[in-house]
Design a protein around this motif. Structure first.
Motif, mmCIF file in Angstrom:
data_model
loop_
_atom_site.group_PDB
_atom_site.id
_atom_site.type_symbol
_atom_site.label_atom_id
_atom_site.label_comp_id
_atom_site.label_asym_id
_atom_site.label_seq_id
_atom_site.Cartn_x
_atom_site.Cartn_y
_atom_site.Cartn_z
ATOM 1 N N LYS A 1 0.829 -1.209 0.000
ATOM 2 C CA LYS A 1 0.000 0.000 0.000
ATOM 3 C C LYS A 1 0.862 1.257 0.000
ATOM 4 C CE LYS A 1 -3.733 2.613 2.018
ATOM 5 N NZ LYS A 1 -4.761 2.783 3.052
ATOM 6 N N TYR A 2 0.512 2.203 -0.883
ATOM 7 C CA TYR A 2 1.054 3.551 -0.802
ATOM 8 C C TYR A 2 0.118 4.350 0.085
ATOM 9 C CZ TYR A 2 1.742 8.442 -1.884
ATOM 10 O OH TYR A 2 1.922 9.790 -1.759
ATOM 11 N N CYS A 3 0.651 4.892 1.190
ATOM 12 C CA CYS A 3 -0.166 5.570 2.198
ATOM 13 C C CYS A 3 0.022 7.079 2.096
ATOM 14 C CB CYS A 3 0.232 5.109 3.595
ATOM 15 S SG CYS A 3 0.157 3.322 3.823
ATOM 16 N N ALA A 4 -0.863 7.727 1.371
ATOM 17 C CA ALA A 4 -0.750 9.173 1.177
ATOM 18 C C ALA A 4 -0.985 9.947 2.463
ATOM 19 C CB ALA A 4 -1.731 9.624 0.100
ATOM 20 N N ASP A 5 -1.682 9.339 3.434
ATOM 21 C CA ASP A 5 -1.959 10.025 4.707
ATOM 22 C C ASP A 5 -0.794 9.936 5.687
ATOM 23 O OD1 ASP A 5 -4.539 10.775 3.936
ATOM 24 O OD2 ASP A 5 -5.370 8.853 4.555
ATOM 25 N N SER A 6 0.164 9.074 5.405
ATOM 26 C CA SER A 6 1.356 8.944 6.243
ATOM 27 C C SER A 6 2.463 9.781 5.623
ATOM 28 C CB SER A 6 1.774 7.467 6.328
ATOM 29 O OG SER A 6 3.007 7.330 7.001
ATOM 30 N N GLU A 7 2.653 10.983 6.134
ATOM 31 C CA GLU A 7 3.530 11.952 5.465
ATOM 32 C C GLU A 7 4.850 12.158 6.194
ATOM 33 O OE1 GLU A 7 0.012 14.827 3.587
ATOM 34 O OE2 GLU A 7 1.340 15.591 5.153
ATOM 35 N N VAL A 8 5.921 12.233 5.417
ATOM 36 C CA VAL A 8 7.215 12.676 5.928
ATOM 37 C C VAL A 8 7.782 13.705 4.954
ATOM 38 C CG1 VAL A 8 7.737 10.511 7.113
ATOM 39 C CG2 VAL A 8 8.507 10.836 4.757
ATOM 40 N N ILE A 9 8.631 14.555 5.454
ATOM 41 C CA ILE A 9 9.391 15.459 4.592
ATOM 42 C C ILE A 9 10.752 14.824 4.370
ATOM 43 C CG2 ILE A 9 10.481 17.731 4.397
ATOM 44 C CD1 ILE A 9 8.167 18.830 6.100
ATOM 45 N N HIS A 10 11.100 14.666 3.098
ATOM 46 C CA HIS A 10 12.364 13.988 2.787
ATOM 47 C C HIS A 10 12.854 14.471 1.433
ATOM 48 C CE1 HIS A 10 14.761 10.138 1.802
ATOM 49 N NE2 HIS A 10 15.436 10.816 2.720
ATOM 50 N N SER A 11 13.828 15.335 1.441
ATOM 51 C CA SER A 11 14.387 15.809 0.173
ATOM 52 C C SER A 11 15.835 16.234 0.375
ATOM 53 C CB SER A 11 13.568 16.973 -0.387
ATOM 54 O OG SER A 11 13.577 18.081 0.477
ATOM 55 N N HIS A 12 16.550 16.304 -0.735
ATOM 56 C CA HIS A 12 17.981 16.588 -0.710
ATOM 57 C C HIS A 12 18.309 17.670 -1.730
ATOM 58 C CE1 HIS A 12 17.235 12.226 0.010
ATOM 59 N NE2 HIS A 12 17.983 12.448 1.072
ATOM 60 N N ASP A 13 19.538 18.127 -1.671
ATOM 61 C CA ASP A 13 20.056 19.036 -2.686
ATOM 62 C C ASP A 13 21.420 18.491 -3.102
ATOM 63 O OD1 ASP A 13 20.069 21.120 -4.415
ATOM 64 O OD2 ASP A 13 20.315 22.701 -2.914
ATOM 65 N N PHE A 14 21.414 17.361 -3.797
ATOM 66 C CA PHE A 14 22.639 16.654 -4.131
ATOM 67 C C PHE A 14 23.455 17.413 -5.176
ATOM 68 C CE2 PHE A 14 20.113 12.635 -3.124
ATOM 69 C CZ PHE A 14 20.721 12.465 -1.888
ATOM 70 N N SER A 15 24.775 17.327 -5.038
ATOM 71 C CA SER A 15 25.655 17.788 -6.109
ATOM 72 C C SER A 15 25.542 16.805 -7.266
ATOM 73 C CB SER A 15 27.104 17.848 -5.620
ATOM 74 O OG SER A 15 27.592 16.528 -5.373
ATOM 75 N N PHE A 16 25.956 17.236 -8.452
ATOM 76 C CA PHE A 16 25.897 16.350 -9.610
ATOM 77 C C PHE A 16 26.807 15.134 -9.403
ATOM 78 C CE2 PHE A 16 25.024 20.564 -11.779
ATOM 79 C CZ PHE A 16 23.642 20.397 -11.733
ATOM 80 N N LYS A 17 27.930 15.349 -8.726
ATOM 81 C CA LYS A 17 28.850 14.248 -8.448
ATOM 82 C C LYS A 17 28.198 13.200 -7.547
ATOM 83 C CE LYS A 17 33.459 13.282 -6.539
ATOM 84 N NZ LYS A 17 34.674 13.886 -5.909
ATOM 85 N N THR A 18 27.508 13.672 -6.506
ATOM 86 C CA THR A 18 26.834 12.747 -5.595
ATOM 87 C C THR A 18 25.710 12.012 -6.304
ATOM 88 O OG1 THR A 18 27.349 14.149 -3.691
ATOM 89 C CG2 THR A 18 25.548 12.577 -3.425
ATOM 90 N N LEU A 19 24.960 12.740 -7.124
ATOM 91 C CA LEU A 19 23.866 12.135 -7.880
ATOM 92 C C LEU A 19 24.394 11.063 -8.833
ATOM 93 C CD1 LEU A 19 20.779 12.621 -7.991
ATOM 94 C CD2 LEU A 19 21.181 14.095 -9.954
ATOM 95 N N TYR A 20 25.509 11.371 -9.483
ATOM 96 C CA TYR A 20 26.149 10.413 -10.392
ATOM 97 C C TYR A 20 26.519 9.131 -9.647
ATOM 98 C CZ TYR A 20 29.737 8.489 -13.549
ATOM 99 O OH TYR A 20 30.485 7.674 -14.349
ATOM 100 N N LYS A 21 27.095 9.295 -8.442
ATOM 101 C CA LYS A 21 27.491 8.125 -7.648
ATOM 102 C C LYS A 21 26.259 7.320 -7.211
ATOM 103 C CE LYS A 21 30.022 5.392 -5.058
ATOM 104 N NZ LYS A 21 28.945 4.577 -4.437
#
Length: 279
Positions: A197-217
Motif C-alpha cells: 500500500k502507498y499511504c498518502a496520509d502517512s507523510e514525511v518530509i524527505h528531500s535533498h540538494d545533491f551535487s551532480f557528483k553525488t547524484l552520479y554516484k
C-alpha cells in the motif's frame, strides 16, 4: 500489533534528537522498540543516543550496506511489524506511524510506504510529486501489466512490513545491496502474491540538494543493482526514467522554476550516465 522501528545512522548527529522526539510522539500505535544501527564514525551520534537512552547497535563502515544493516536488525525483532526509516526524514505529524501501519494491522496489505514531501524548490521537488501523489492505493501482481517497474516502487525511507512475511521471504536473502534494497523486497512481495500500500496520509518530509557528483554516484549504485538483478530490466527501466524526465521538464516550465531549469540537463545527465556506466 507491536511495532519495531529500525533506523540506520551514519554521521547523523544533527538529525537524532529531532527524529527520536518525533517518534516518541506517535499516537494510537504500540511501539515495541526504536532501534538505531550506528555505523561507527568520529561524530557525536553515539553520545547523543546514550544521552537519550536510545537503543542502538554499532557496526563498522566495512560491514555496512543498506540491506545488511536492516536485515541484521529485522532478524532480531520480536515485533509484528517492522518499520524502516532514514535518519534525514522529518516527521511532522503524530499520526504518521498510525497511517503507515493501520492497513497491515487490519489485514488489507502486507507492506506499506509513506508519502514523501519535498521542502526544497529543486528538481527533487518534482520527482517527489511524480512518485508520491495525494491518493492512496494498493499494488498487487495484477498491476504489473499497467504499472510496469512502478509496481515495485517502494521506499524504506519510511516503510512498514509484516515481520512474518518478511521472515517468510528470507528478508534480503543475505545480499549486500548498496541501493534499491527496498525495490528488491518489493519485487519479492509482489511476485509472492502479497500487497503493497502507498499511504498518502502517512507523510514525511524527505528531500535533498545533491551535487551532480553525488547524484552520479547514487545512480552508479542503482545501475549496479540493475546489473546484478537483471530480471528487473524486463519491466521497463528506460521508459520509467524517460517518463520521469518528461514530467520534471513539464513541471519546471509550468512553475517557471529557472534554477531547476538550469540544473535539468546536468541533473538528468548525471542520472543517465551513472546508471549506464554500471548497468
Amino acid at each position: 500489533m507491536k511495532i519495531d522501528i529500525i533506523c540506520p545512522l551514519y554521521k547523523g548527529e544533527k538529525y537524532i534528537r529531532g527524529l527520536h522526539s518525533s517518534l516518541l510522539k506517535q499516537e494510537n500505535v504500540e511501539i515495541n522498540n526504536i532501534n538505531y544501527v550506528l555505523t561507527r564514525t568520529n561524530d557525536q551520534s553515539e553520545s547523543i543516543l546514550k544521552e537519550l537512552g536510545a537503543k542502538y547497535e554499532i557496526i563498522e563502515p566495512k560491514d555496512f550496506s543498506h540491506s545488511t544493516a536492516r536485515e541484521m536488525m529485522a532478524r532480531k525483532s520480536n515485533a509484528d511489524i517492522i518499520v524502516f526509516i532514514s535518519q534525514d526524514v522529518k516527521i511532522i505529524k503524530n499520526d504518521w506511524l498510525y497511517y503507515l501501519t493501520v492497513d497491515i494491522i487490519n489485514g488489507n496489505c502486507e507492506a506499506a510506504y509513506s508519502r514523501q514531501l519535498a521542502d526544497k524548490n529543486n528538481i527533487e521537488k518534482y520527482t517527489r510529486e511524480k512518485n508520491y501523489g495525494n491518493q492512496s492505493f494498493i499494488k498487487t501482481k495484477n498491476d504489473i501489466k499497467s504499472m510496469g517497474l512502478n509496481t515495485f516502487f517502494f521506499s524504506d525511507a519510511s516503510s512498514a512490513i509484516s515481520k512474518k512475511v518478511f521472515e517468510e521471504l528470507n528478508y534480503y536473502d543475505g545480499k549486500i545491496l548498496a541501493s534499491n534494497e527496498d525495490q528488491y523486497i518489493a519485487y519479492k512481495l509482489i511476485m509472492a502474491g502479497y500487497r503493497i500500500k502507498y499511504c498518502a496520509d502517512s507523510e514525511v518530509i524527505h528531500s535533498h540538494d545533491f551535487s551532480f557528483k553525488t547524484l552520479y554516484k547514487r545512480y552508479q549504485d542503482t545501475g549496479d543493482f540493475y546489473r546484478t538483478e537483471p530480471y528487473m530490466n524486463n519491466y521497463g527501466t528506460n521508459s520509467t526514467g524517460a517518463g520521469m524526465a518528461k514530467y520534471i521538464l513539464k513541471r519546471i516550465i509550468e512553475d517557471k522554476n529557472w534554477k531547476a531549469a538550469i540544473e535539468f540537463i546536468p541533473n538528468m545527465a548525471a542520472r543517465f550516465l551513472g546508471m549506464k556506466v554500471k548497468k
